[in-house]
Design a protein around this motif. Structure first.
Motif, PDB file in Angstrom:
ATOM      1  N   TYR A 205       0.872  -1.336  -0.097  1.00 27.36           N
ATOM      2  CA  TYR A 205       0.005  -0.022   0.023  1.00 27.36           C
ATOM      3  C   TYR A 205       0.894   1.270  -0.005  1.00 27.36           C
ATOM      4  O   TYR A 205       0.657   2.338  -0.718  1.00 27.36           O
ATOM      5  CB  TYR A 205      -1.079  -0.083   1.197  1.00 27.36           C
ATOM      6  N   ARG A 206       1.906   1.361   0.713  1.00 26.79           N
ATOM      7  CA  ARG A 206       2.734   2.432   0.858  1.00 26.79           C
ATOM      8  C   ARG A 206       3.504   2.636  -0.504  1.00 26.79           C
ATOM      9  O   ARG A 206       3.912   3.676  -0.808  1.00 26.79           O
ATOM     10  CB  ARG A 206       3.679   2.376   2.146  1.00 26.79           C
ATOM     11  N   LEU A 207       3.794   1.570  -0.981  1.00 25.26           N
ATOM     12  CA  LEU A 207       4.487   1.822  -2.270  1.00 25.26           C
ATOM     13  C   LEU A 207       3.487   2.181  -3.549  1.00 25.26           C
ATOM     14  O   LEU A 207       4.041   3.138  -4.267  1.00 25.26           O
ATOM     15  CB  LEU A 207       5.089   0.327  -2.942  1.00 25.26           C
ATOM     16  N   GLY A 208       2.354   1.944  -3.373  1.00 21.84           N
ATOM     17  CA  GLY A 208       1.344   2.576  -4.306  1.00 21.84           C
ATOM     18  C   GLY A 208       1.343   4.155  -3.971  1.00 21.84           C
ATOM     19  O   GLY A 208       1.353   5.112  -4.879  1.00 21.84           O
ATOM     20  N   GLN A 209       1.122   4.511  -2.635  1.00 25.36           N
ATOM     21  CA  GLN A 209       1.181   5.956  -2.288  1.00 25.36           C
ATOM     22  C   GLN A 209       2.456   6.614  -2.966  1.00 25.36           C
ATOM     23  O   GLN A 209       2.429   7.611  -3.343  1.00 25.36           O
ATOM     24  CB  GLN A 209       1.147   6.054  -0.938  1.00 25.36           C
ATOM     25  N   ALA A 210       3.644   5.873  -2.719  1.00 29.06           N
ATOM     26  CA  ALA A 210       4.724   6.563  -3.219  1.00 29.06           C
ATOM     27  C   ALA A 210       4.908   6.693  -4.562  1.00 29.06           C
ATOM     28  O   ALA A 210       5.577   7.597  -5.279  1.00 29.06           O
ATOM     29  CB  ALA A 210       6.203   5.769  -2.542  1.00 29.06           C
ATOM     30  N   ILE A 211       4.221   5.620  -5.270  1.00 30.58           N
ATOM     31  CA  ILE A 211       4.303   5.643  -6.917  1.00 30.58           C
ATOM     32  C   ILE A 211       3.545   7.000  -7.251  1.00 30.58           C
ATOM     33  O   ILE A 211       3.698   7.748  -8.024  1.00 30.58           O
ATOM     34  CB  ILE A 211       3.607   4.378  -7.473  1.00 30.58           C
ATOM     35  N   ARG A 212       2.354   7.069  -6.540  1.00 31.46           N
ATOM     36  CA  ARG A 212       1.430   8.550  -6.919  1.00 31.46           C
ATOM     37  C   ARG A 212       2.299   9.682  -6.512  1.00 31.46           C
ATOM     38  O   ARG A 212       2.201  10.727  -7.422  1.00 31.46           O
ATOM     39  CB  ARG A 212       0.368   8.492  -6.246  1.00 31.46           C
ATOM     40  N   ALA A 213       2.698   9.897  -5.560  1.00 31.25           N
ATOM     41  CA  ALA A 213       3.417  10.956  -5.140  1.00 31.25           C
ATOM     42  C   ALA A 213       4.760  11.337  -6.337  1.00 31.25           C
ATOM     43  O   ALA A 213       4.865  12.546  -6.483  1.00 31.25           O
ATOM     44  CB  ALA A 213       4.122  10.742  -3.715  1.00 31.25           C
ATOM     45  N   ALA A 214       5.471  10.195  -6.516  1.00 30.87           N
ATOM     46  CA  ALA A 214       6.618  10.296  -7.663  1.00 30.87           C
ATOM     47  C   ALA A 214       5.844  10.871  -9.071  1.00 30.87           C
ATOM     48  O   ALA A 214       6.259  11.814  -9.770  1.00 30.87           O
ATOM     49  CB  ALA A 214       7.123   8.864  -7.815  1.00 30.87           C
ATOM     50  N   VAL A 215       4.490  10.269  -9.259  1.00 31.62           N
ATOM     51  CA  VAL A 215       4.131  10.641 -10.677  1.00 31.62           C
ATOM     52  C   VAL A 215       3.799  12.049 -10.682  1.00 31.62           C
ATOM     53  O   VAL A 215       3.920  13.062 -11.700  1.00 31.62           O
ATOM     54  CB  VAL A 215       2.767   9.947 -10.843  1.00 31.62           C
ATOM     55  N   GLU A 216       3.118  12.663  -9.374  1.00 34.80           N
ATOM     56  CA  GLU A 216       2.662  13.915  -9.108  1.00 34.80           C
ATOM     57  C   GLU A 216       3.939  14.754  -9.209  1.00 34.80           C
ATOM     58  O   GLU A 216       3.772  16.065  -9.770  1.00 34.80           O
ATOM     59  CB  GLU A 216       1.883  14.113  -7.880  1.00 34.80           C
ATOM     60  N   SER A 217       5.097  14.429  -8.907  1.00 36.57           N
ATOM     61  CA  SER A 217       6.179  15.444  -8.875  1.00 36.57           C
ATOM     62  C   SER A 217       7.081  15.464 -10.504  1.00 36.57           C
ATOM     63  O   SER A 217       7.766  16.061 -10.541  1.00 36.57           O
ATOM     64  CB  SER A 217       7.352  14.914  -8.083  1.00 36.57           C
ATOM     65  N   PHE A 218       6.490  14.529 -11.178  1.00 33.59           N
ATOM     66  CA  PHE A 218       7.179  14.522 -12.853  1.00 33.59           C
ATOM     67  C   PHE A 218       6.826  15.690 -13.343  1.00 33.59           C
ATOM     68  O   PHE A 218       5.593  15.955 -13.351  1.00 33.59           O
ATOM     69  CB  PHE A 218       6.775  13.163 -13.231  1.00 33.59           C
ATOM     70  N   PRO A 219       7.903  16.198 -14.047  1.00 33.67           N
ATOM     71  CA  PRO A 219       7.493  17.410 -14.684  1.00 33.67           C
ATOM     72  C   PRO A 219       6.719  17.301 -15.981  1.00 33.67           C
ATOM     73  O   PRO A 219       6.570  16.182 -16.571  1.00 33.67           O
ATOM     74  CB  PRO A 219       9.046  17.702 -15.086  1.00 33.67           C
ATOM     75  N   GLY A 220       5.938  18.168 -16.078  1.00 37.26           N
ATOM     76  CA  GLY A 220       5.189  18.238 -17.252  1.00 37.26           C
ATOM     77  C   GLY A 220       3.530  17.861 -16.763  1.00 37.26           C
ATOM     78  O   GLY A 220       3.245  17.795 -15.596  1.00 37.26           O
ATOM     79  N   ASP A 221       2.420  17.674 -17.898  1.00 34.88           N
ATOM     80  CA  ASP A 221       1.030  17.357 -17.431  1.00 34.88           C
ATOM     81  C   ASP A 221       0.573  16.024 -18.072  1.00 34.88           C
ATOM     82  O   ASP A 221      -0.598  15.968 -18.554  1.00 34.88           O
ATOM     83  CB  ASP A 221       0.267  18.467 -17.924  1.00 34.88           C
ATOM     84  N   ALA A 222       1.628  15.210 -18.137  1.00 33.22           N
ATOM     85  CA  ALA A 222       1.232  13.684 -18.716  1.00 33.22           C
ATOM     86  C   ALA A 222       0.222  13.137 -17.853  1.00 33.22           C
ATOM     87  O   ALA A 222       0.105  13.143 -16.662  1.00 33.22           O
ATOM     88  CB  ALA A 222       2.488  12.888 -18.787  1.00 33.22           C
ATOM     89  N   ARG A 223      -0.970  12.316 -18.690  1.00 33.50           N
ATOM     90  CA  ARG A 223      -1.957  11.754 -18.074  1.00 33.50           C
ATOM     91  C   ARG A 223      -1.249  10.321 -17.912  1.00 33.50           C
ATOM     92  O   ARG A 223      -0.972   9.539 -18.693  1.00 33.50           O
ATOM     93  CB  ARG A 223      -3.258  11.679 -19.031  1.00 33.50           C
ATOM     94  N   VAL A 224      -1.324   9.676 -16.487  1.00 34.81           N
ATOM     95  CA  VAL A 224      -0.769   8.754 -16.142  1.00 34.81           C
ATOM     96  C   VAL A 224      -1.696   7.637 -15.609  1.00 34.81           C
ATOM     97  O   VAL A 224      -2.573   8.145 -14.420  1.00 34.81           O
ATOM     98  CB  VAL A 224       0.387   8.794 -15.257  1.00 34.81           C
ATOM     99  N   GLY A 225      -2.076   6.593 -15.779  1.00 39.24           N
ATOM    100  CA  GLY A 225      -2.877   5.564 -15.400  1.00 39.24           C
ATOM    101  C   GLY A 225      -2.050   4.606 -14.624  1.00 39.24           C
ATOM    102  O   GLY A 225      -0.940   4.467 -14.788  1.00 39.24           O
ATOM    103  N   VAL A 226      -2.677   3.828 -13.691  1.00 40.67           N
ATOM    104  CA  VAL A 226      -2.084   2.805 -12.847  1.00 40.67           C
ATOM    105  C   VAL A 226      -3.045   1.625 -12.872  1.00 40.67           C
ATOM    106  O   VAL A 226      -4.351   1.836 -12.721  1.00 40.67           O
ATOM    107  CB  VAL A 226      -2.056   3.287 -11.259  1.00 40.67           C
ATOM    108  N   LEU A 227      -2.597   0.279 -13.243  1.00 41.55           N
ATOM    109  CA  LEU A 227      -3.359  -0.714 -13.485  1.00 41.55           C
ATOM    110  C   LEU A 227      -2.743  -1.883 -12.646  1.00 41.55           C
ATOM    111  O   LEU A 227      -1.455  -2.273 -12.715  1.00 41.55           O
ATOM    112  CB  LEU A 227      -3.527  -0.925 -14.840  1.00 41.55           C
ATOM    113  N   ALA A 228      -3.648  -2.541 -11.733  1.00 41.93           N
ATOM    114  CA  ALA A 228      -3.110  -3.991 -11.220  1.00 41.93           C
ATOM    115  C   ALA A 228      -3.664  -5.058 -12.007  1.00 41.93           C
ATOM    116  O   ALA A 228      -4.775  -5.241 -12.123  1.00 41.93           O
ATOM    117  CB  ALA A 228      -3.876  -3.956  -9.854  1.00 41.93           C
ATOM    118  N   SER A 229      -2.984  -5.970 -12.281  1.00 36.95           N
ATOM    119  CA  SER A 229      -2.967  -7.147 -12.972  1.00 36.95           C
ATOM    120  C   SER A 229      -3.103  -8.307 -12.173  1.00 36.95           C
ATOM    121  O   SER A 229      -2.126  -8.463 -11.441  1.00 36.95           O
ATOM    122  CB  SER A 229      -2.139  -7.128 -14.262  1.00 36.95           C
ATOM    123  N   GLY A 230      -4.227  -9.014 -12.350  1.00 42.23           N
ATOM    124  CA  GLY A 230      -4.233 -10.110 -11.117  1.00 42.23           C
ATOM    125  C   GLY A 230      -5.771 -10.340 -10.735  1.00 42.23           C
ATOM    126  O   GLY A 230      -6.580  -9.478 -10.680  1.00 42.23           O
ATOM    127  N   GLY A 231      -5.853 -11.601 -10.173  1.00 37.18           N
ATOM    128  CA  GLY A 231      -7.039 -11.922  -9.647  1.00 37.18           C
ATOM    129  C   GLY A 231      -6.993 -11.778  -8.207  1.00 37.18           C
ATOM    130  O   GLY A 231      -6.054 -11.360  -7.512  1.00 37.18           O
TER     131      GLY A 231
END
Length: 312
Positions: A205-231
């Motif tokens: 869970y904390r990794l997911g939070q950190a991924i979001r924070a890292a994406v938000e700090s990435f320069p520019g205005d790219a649209r980024v999605g996150v997908l979990a693959s699995g059952g």
């Protein structure tokens, strides 16, 4: 099961009779023992009519979710998935790996130990005739690695070994959800399956939070999605465990996800870790849709807890 025609669902018993199993509590068990422990109503789940209904609902969800991804106007799709010794083995099993190559290859299925019907289902994860290199957002990957290294010890890779291609968790995204549409991906591998270095639910869970924070700090205005693959739960279907996961997702209950018993997150059910990571990344978004289908396939109660959800 999502790759197999409905007529083959009952044939999974051929493989389930010989594979290793776990009880709902996470204890090793044989197929025969699991059959004796099966819920009393499981036989009613195994009729052609029930199979057809669940198969139709599941494929409709695959199509719906694929449309959500394809219509989201994404510049990059981060894919969190597990590797079941398709690329990484006991000689070097990373707990968390970020792939940073310019492309990632998908190759046709070379061999399969099971019967022809099972091979045909597995082959749908992969290219049909020739290998294909899919684009990767290497710049975002490098940014994520730099940001995540503050709190996570990461492995990283910029290529695959000769002759190898991405595993089924990532191939399903390319071949079923994106269906040929070219969106740069950013693969993040979690070792959900193999002790002793599986990330804990809380760490996922904390990794997911950190991924979001890292994406938000990435320069520019790219649209980024996150997908979990699995059952969810498999190969023993556990509606109670799956219900806890679905409830926590609906209620944005990070504590409940972090408290999921580790002994129950093994075998196929370990892929719930991918969902937990994704939940951390999208905790600021609204859950738009979620569908859960307990897809039983044998009298022992084996099958897959199929689940489909999207946030925006």
């Amino acid at each position: 099961m999502l790759n197999a025609p409905v007529g083959d669902w009952a044939r999974f018993i051929e493989r389930d009779r010989t594979r290793a199993h776990l009880t709902k509590e996470g204890c090793p068990v044989t197929y025969e023992e699991l059959e004796r422990l099966a819920p009393p109503g499981v036989q009613a789940e195994l009729t052609p009519e029930v199979f057809a209904d669940k198969h139709q609902r599941a494929l409709a969800e695959v199509e719906r979710l694929g449309a959500v991804v394809r219509n989201a106007r994404l510049d990059t799709l981060i894919v969190v998935g597990d590797d079941q010794k398709e690329l990484y083995d006991d000689d070097n099993m990373p707990a968390i790996l970020v792939y940073r190559g310019q492309t990632i290859r998908n190759v046709p299925l070379a061999s399969h130990p099971g019967p022809d019907w099972a091979r045909a289902a597995s082959a749908k994860y992969f290219e049909r005739d020739v290998p294909r290199d899919y684009p990767v957002d290497a710049k975002l990957a490098e940014h994520l690695i730099a940001a995540l290294m503050e709190d996570f010890d990461l492995s990283c890779a910029n290529t695959l070994a000769e002759g190898y291609g991405e595993g089924h968790a990532f191939g399903f995204v390319h071949n079923r959800l994106l269906a040929g549409m070219t969106i740069p991906v950013l693969p993040i591998f979690l070792n959900t399956y193999f002790p002793p270095n599986q990330p804990t639910p809380g760490r996922c869970y904390r990794l997911g939070q950190a991924i979001r924070a890292a994406v938000e700090s990435f320069p520019g205005d790219a649209r980024v999605g996150v997908l979990a693959s699995g059952g969810l739960s498999h190969f023993t279907v556990d509606p109670e465990l799956d219900g806890r996961v679905v409830k926590a997702l609906r209620e944005k209950d990070a504590r409940a996800l972090a408290a999921l018993p580790r002994e129950q997150l093994n075998s196929g059910s370990s892929e719930i870790r991918n969902w937990i990571c994704m939940a951390g990344a999208v905790e600021h978004l609204a859950l738009r849709h979620i569908e859960y289908i307990p897809a039983y396939r044998t009298p022992a109660g084996t099958g897959t807890g199929l689940c489909f959800a999207d946030w925006s």
